[in-house]
Design a protein around this motif. Structure first.
Motif, PDB file in Angstrom:
ATOM      1  N   VAL A 160      71.810  43.631  62.999  1.00 59.35           N
ATOM      2  CA  VAL A 160      72.275  42.794  63.694  1.00 59.35           C
ATOM      3  C   VAL A 160      73.870  43.476  63.383  1.00 59.35           C
ATOM      4  O   VAL A 160      74.389  43.006  62.528  1.00 59.35           O
ATOM      5  CB  VAL A 160      72.204  41.403  63.603  1.00 59.35           C
ATOM      6  CG1 VAL A 160      73.022  40.841  64.566  1.00 59.35           C
ATOM      7  CG2 VAL A 160      70.727  41.134  63.794  1.00 59.35           C
ATOM      8  N   PRO A 161      74.714  43.791  64.556  1.00 62.88           N
ATOM      9  CA  PRO A 161      76.066  44.053  64.375  1.00 62.88           C
ATOM     10  C   PRO A 161      76.915  42.881  64.027  1.00 62.88           C
ATOM     11  O   PRO A 161      76.624  42.037  65.207  1.00 62.88           O
ATOM     12  CB  PRO A 161      76.296  44.903  65.361  1.00 62.88           C
ATOM     13  CG  PRO A 161      74.925  45.618  66.178  1.00 62.88           C
ATOM     14  CD  PRO A 161      74.069  44.425  65.675  1.00 62.88           C
ATOM     15  N   VAL A 162      77.600  42.401  63.209  1.00 64.61           N
ATOM     16  CA  VAL A 162      78.175  41.266  62.826  1.00 64.61           C
ATOM     17  C   VAL A 162      79.495  41.612  62.764  1.00 64.61           C
ATOM     18  O   VAL A 162      79.985  42.700  62.236  1.00 64.61           O
ATOM     19  CB  VAL A 162      77.719  40.587  61.559  1.00 64.61           C
ATOM     20  CG1 VAL A 162      76.188  40.013  62.163  1.00 64.61           C
ATOM     21  CG2 VAL A 162      77.430  41.235  60.396  1.00 64.61           C
ATOM     22  N   ILE A 163      80.565  40.675  62.822  1.00 67.81           N
ATOM     23  CA  ILE A 163      82.012  41.024  62.799  1.00 67.81           C
ATOM     24  C   ILE A 163      82.615  40.228  61.481  1.00 67.81           C
ATOM     25  O   ILE A 163      82.620  39.124  61.333  1.00 67.81           O
ATOM     26  CB  ILE A 163      82.477  40.110  64.043  1.00 67.81           C
ATOM     27  CG1 ILE A 163      82.099  40.827  65.292  1.00 67.81           C
ATOM     28  CG2 ILE A 163      84.056  40.357  63.980  1.00 67.81           C
ATOM     29  CD1 ILE A 163      82.614  40.291  66.631  1.00 67.81           C
ATOM     30  N   THR A 164      82.696  41.196  60.574  1.00 67.43           N
ATOM     31  CA  THR A 164      83.190  40.740  59.562  1.00 67.43           C
ATOM     32  C   THR A 164      83.965  42.051  58.660  1.00 67.43           C
ATOM     33  O   THR A 164      83.443  43.098  58.798  1.00 67.43           O
ATOM     34  CB  THR A 164      81.981  40.103  58.311  1.00 67.43           C
ATOM     35  OG1 THR A 164      82.844  39.602  57.223  1.00 67.43           O
ATOM     36  CG2 THR A 164      81.028  41.122  58.002  1.00 67.43           C
ATOM     37  N   HIS A 165      84.760  41.916  57.740  1.00 73.39           N
ATOM     38  CA  HIS A 165      85.488  43.219  57.460  1.00 73.39           C
ATOM     39  C   HIS A 165      84.950  43.692  56.352  1.00 73.39           C
ATOM     40  O   HIS A 165      85.124  45.093  56.320  1.00 73.39           O
ATOM     41  CB  HIS A 165      86.941  42.752  56.864  1.00 73.39           C
ATOM     42  CG  HIS A 165      87.865  43.870  56.519  1.00 73.39           C
ATOM     43  ND1 HIS A 165      88.003  44.235  55.305  1.00 73.39           N
ATOM     44  CD2 HIS A 165      88.805  44.581  57.218  1.00 73.39           C
ATOM     45  CE1 HIS A 165      88.750  45.378  55.392  1.00 73.39           C
ATOM     46  NE2 HIS A 165      89.157  45.442  56.491  1.00 73.39           N
ATOM     47  N   ASN A 166      84.540  43.108  54.916  1.00 73.84           N
ATOM     48  CA  ASN A 166      84.358  43.809  53.925  1.00 73.84           C
ATOM     49  C   ASN A 166      82.794  44.030  54.144  1.00 73.84           C
ATOM     50  O   ASN A 166      82.114  43.427  54.642  1.00 73.84           O
ATOM     51  CB  ASN A 166      84.528  43.073  52.650  1.00 73.84           C
ATOM     52  CG  ASN A 166      86.082  43.099  52.415  1.00 73.84           C
ATOM     53  OD1 ASN A 166      86.713  43.497  53.152  1.00 73.84           O
ATOM     54  ND2 ASN A 166      86.332  42.601  51.136  1.00 73.84           N
ATOM     55  N   HIS A 167      82.147  45.129  53.283  1.00 73.45           N
ATOM     56  CA  HIS A 167      80.821  45.372  53.172  1.00 73.45           C
ATOM     57  C   HIS A 167      80.066  44.351  52.369  1.00 73.45           C
ATOM     58  O   HIS A 167      78.775  44.226  52.467  1.00 73.45           O
ATOM     59  CB  HIS A 167      80.511  46.765  52.711  1.00 73.45           C
ATOM     60  CG  HIS A 167      80.999  47.710  53.637  1.00 73.45           C
ATOM     61  ND1 HIS A 167      80.241  47.808  54.711  1.00 73.45           N
ATOM     62  CD2 HIS A 167      82.041  48.583  53.620  1.00 73.45           C
ATOM     63  CE1 HIS A 167      80.747  49.108  55.326  1.00 73.45           C
ATOM     64  NE2 HIS A 167      81.918  49.463  54.946  1.00 73.45           N
ATOM     65  N   ARG A 168      80.782  43.710  51.348  1.00 71.02           N
ATOM     66  CA  ARG A 168      80.329  42.341  50.791  1.00 71.02           C
ATOM     67  C   ARG A 168      80.727  41.170  51.341  1.00 71.02           C
ATOM     68  O   ARG A 168      82.002  41.194  51.780  1.00 71.02           O
ATOM     69  CB  ARG A 168      80.542  42.533  49.262  1.00 71.02           C
ATOM     70  CG  ARG A 168      79.792  44.082  48.622  1.00 71.02           C
ATOM     71  CD  ARG A 168      80.051  44.077  47.179  1.00 71.02           C
ATOM     72  NE  ARG A 168      79.556  45.078  46.698  1.00 71.02           N
ATOM     73  CZ  ARG A 168      78.066  45.193  46.067  1.00 71.02           C
ATOM     74  NH1 ARG A 168      77.311  44.047  46.342  1.00 71.02           N
ATOM     75  NH2 ARG A 168      77.381  46.216  45.767  1.00 71.02           N
ATOM     76  N   LEU A 169      80.041  40.082  51.322  1.00 70.14           N
ATOM     77  CA  LEU A 169      80.691  38.770  51.364  1.00 70.14           C
ATOM     78  C   LEU A 169      81.775  38.536  50.532  1.00 70.14           C
ATOM     79  O   LEU A 169      81.830  38.534  49.568  1.00 70.14           O
ATOM     80  CB  LEU A 169      79.616  37.593  51.259  1.00 70.14           C
ATOM     81  CG  LEU A 169      78.299  37.948  51.962  1.00 70.14           C
ATOM     82  CD1 LEU A 169      77.354  36.439  51.676  1.00 70.14           C
ATOM     83  CD2 LEU A 169      78.226  38.259  53.439  1.00 70.14           C
ATOM     84  N   HIS A 170      82.901  38.189  51.530  1.00 69.37           N
ATOM     85  CA  HIS A 170      84.257  38.175  50.960  1.00 69.37           C
ATOM     86  C   HIS A 170      84.623  37.025  50.272  1.00 69.37           C
ATOM     87  O   HIS A 170      84.561  35.712  50.740  1.00 69.37           O
ATOM     88  CB  HIS A 170      85.204  38.378  51.947  1.00 69.37           C
ATOM     89  CG  HIS A 170      86.717  38.556  51.549  1.00 69.37           C
ATOM     90  ND1 HIS A 170      87.774  38.244  52.275  1.00 69.37           N
ATOM     91  CD2 HIS A 170      87.259  39.281  50.649  1.00 69.37           C
ATOM     92  CE1 HIS A 170      88.700  38.346  51.714  1.00 69.37           C
ATOM     93  NE2 HIS A 170      88.623  39.183  50.681  1.00 69.37           N
ATOM     94  N   ALA A 171      84.577  36.849  48.808  1.00 64.00           N
ATOM     95  CA  ALA A 171      84.413  35.505  48.111  1.00 64.00           C
ATOM     96  C   ALA A 171      85.810  34.810  48.334  1.00 64.00           C
ATOM     97  O   ALA A 171      85.555  33.495  48.477  1.00 64.00           O
ATOM     98  CB  ALA A 171      84.644  35.911  46.500  1.00 64.00           C
ATOM     99  N   PRO A 172      86.877  35.263  48.668  1.00 63.75           N
ATOM    100  CA  PRO A 172      87.895  34.280  48.996  1.00 63.75           C
ATOM    101  C   PRO A 172      87.802  33.614  50.602  1.00 63.75           C
ATOM    102  O   PRO A 172      88.378  32.616  50.719  1.00 63.75           O
ATOM    103  CB  PRO A 172      89.330  34.992  49.120  1.00 63.75           C
ATOM    104  CG  PRO A 172      88.792  36.144  48.279  1.00 63.75           C
ATOM    105  CD  PRO A 172      87.555  36.392  48.456  1.00 63.75           C
ATOM    106  N   THR A 173      86.882  34.116  51.308  1.00 67.82           N
ATOM    107  CA  THR A 173      86.695  33.342  52.702  1.00 67.82           C
ATOM    108  C   THR A 173      85.280  32.917  53.111  1.00 67.82           C
ATOM    109  O   THR A 173      85.026  32.195  53.807  1.00 67.82           O
ATOM    110  CB  THR A 173      86.962  34.420  53.694  1.00 67.82           C
ATOM    111  OG1 THR A 173      86.263  35.771  53.652  1.00 67.82           O
ATOM    112  CG2 THR A 173      88.410  34.915  53.674  1.00 67.82           C
TER     113      THR A 173
END
Length: 311
Positions: free
Chosen positions: A58-71
């Motif tokens: 599923v193409p999802v909209i997020t920047h990093n390849h890992r879940l971004h801890a600060p967000t």
């Protein structure tokens, strides 16, 4: 060949386009539907955002390849700690268990955006969600600068690159939006795949010179971007030769000669990510076609004060 989606990003006399970076990251949660809707609603019809593929494609909209801890916050409302899981290791339903509407103000990343609103109930959107949004009649002028985030661990996996592009292109085509989407990446090999699969969707080439520091808390582009040491003045020609229609350099890398050469070659020039007033003014003076910003309203204000347009 003229592409309408390139012309949507091209400036002109008294005209510099404004592009909302990840929506409007400076004021609302990044890469969120509320951020995209806000940006479109203030008269900025151009959006830049990041797409990553989940474990179930599923193409999802997020920047990093890992879940971004600060967000990213878990079901208990706590920001993530420890090793961040990769998006590609999780299904879309698993990713929906996390919220992205707040920033950890104790993190280096969070301190970069003190004005960002803090919201609950905001989750990672699918690419399809944004395609549906810009298909609404009121957003018929919206165009997308869709960044395919190349995973450094898979950058040499031809089958993965082909599948990634296929998943994205199929959704764009099914939505009837291929004439309103630019395919955009630091990974020039991935853009070759885009050109083969979707010659009607022009390529936008992101660049960053290696001497510039990476932004705090974000995946680096340098693992997948070509190494331009010793050839920075040739980058516009390299983009043109690679089949690019738009060049998107880091704003601190650009001088007037670069912009002039790119325009001579017929390239559209959009600079990223320009947030500070002095930097916005310098980009206006350089005559770039478009300014990508976390604060699209700031760029609007500068242009308005100068009697210039952005649409």
């Amino acid at each position: 060949m003229s592409f309408p989606q390139v012309e949507a990003f091209r400036g002109g006399k008294n005209l510099i386009r404004v592009v909302g970076h990840r929506g409007a990251r400076g004021v609302l949660p990044e890469n969120s539907m509320i951020g995209f809707d806000f940006t479109l609603s203030i008269g900025v019809p151009l959006l830049e955002f990041d797409v990553v593929l989940t474990a179930d494609d599923v193409p999802v909209i997020t920047h990093n390849h890992r879940l971004h801890a600060p967000t990213f916050r878990d079901a208990s409302g706590q920001f993530l700690t420890g090793k961040e899981p990769k998006v590609s290791s999780l299904s879309f339903n698993q990713i929906q268990q996390f919220e992205i509407g707040r920033l950890d103000g104790h993190s280096d990343y969070g301190r970069r955006f003190p004005d960002q609103a803090q919201l609950d109930g905001v989750r990672v959107p699918k690419l399809q969600d944004l395609l549906d949004l810009i298909n609404r009649p009121e957003y018929g002028e919206a165009n997308l600068m869709l960044e395919l985030k190349s995973d450094p661990d898979l950058a040499h996996d031809a089958a993965y690159l082909d599948r990634f592009v296929t998943c994205v292109v199929q959704q764009v085509r099914a939505a009837g939006l291929s004439d309103r989407v630019l395919l955009h990446s630091f990974d020039w090999t991935l853009l070759e795949v885009c050109q083969r699969q979707a010659p009607d969707m022009p390529s936008s080439y992101l660049t960053q010179l290696p001497e510039n520091a990476d932004d705090l808390g974000e995946d680096s582009s340098k693992a997948v971007c070509p190494d331009f040491r010793g050839q920075s003045e040739k980058i516009p020609q390299m983009v043109k030769q690679a089949g690019g229609a738009l060049w998107c350099p880091y704003f601190a890398d650009v001088i007037s000669e670069d912009v002039a050469l790119a325009k001579e070659l017929g390239l559209c020039v959009a600079v990223w990510t320009v947030n500070e007033p002095a930097d916005i003014s310098r980009m206006i003076d350089l005559g770039v076609d478009a300014i990508v910003s976390d604060y699209p309203g700031r760029v609007q204000r500068h242009l308005s004060d100068l009697g210039m347009r952005w649409v």
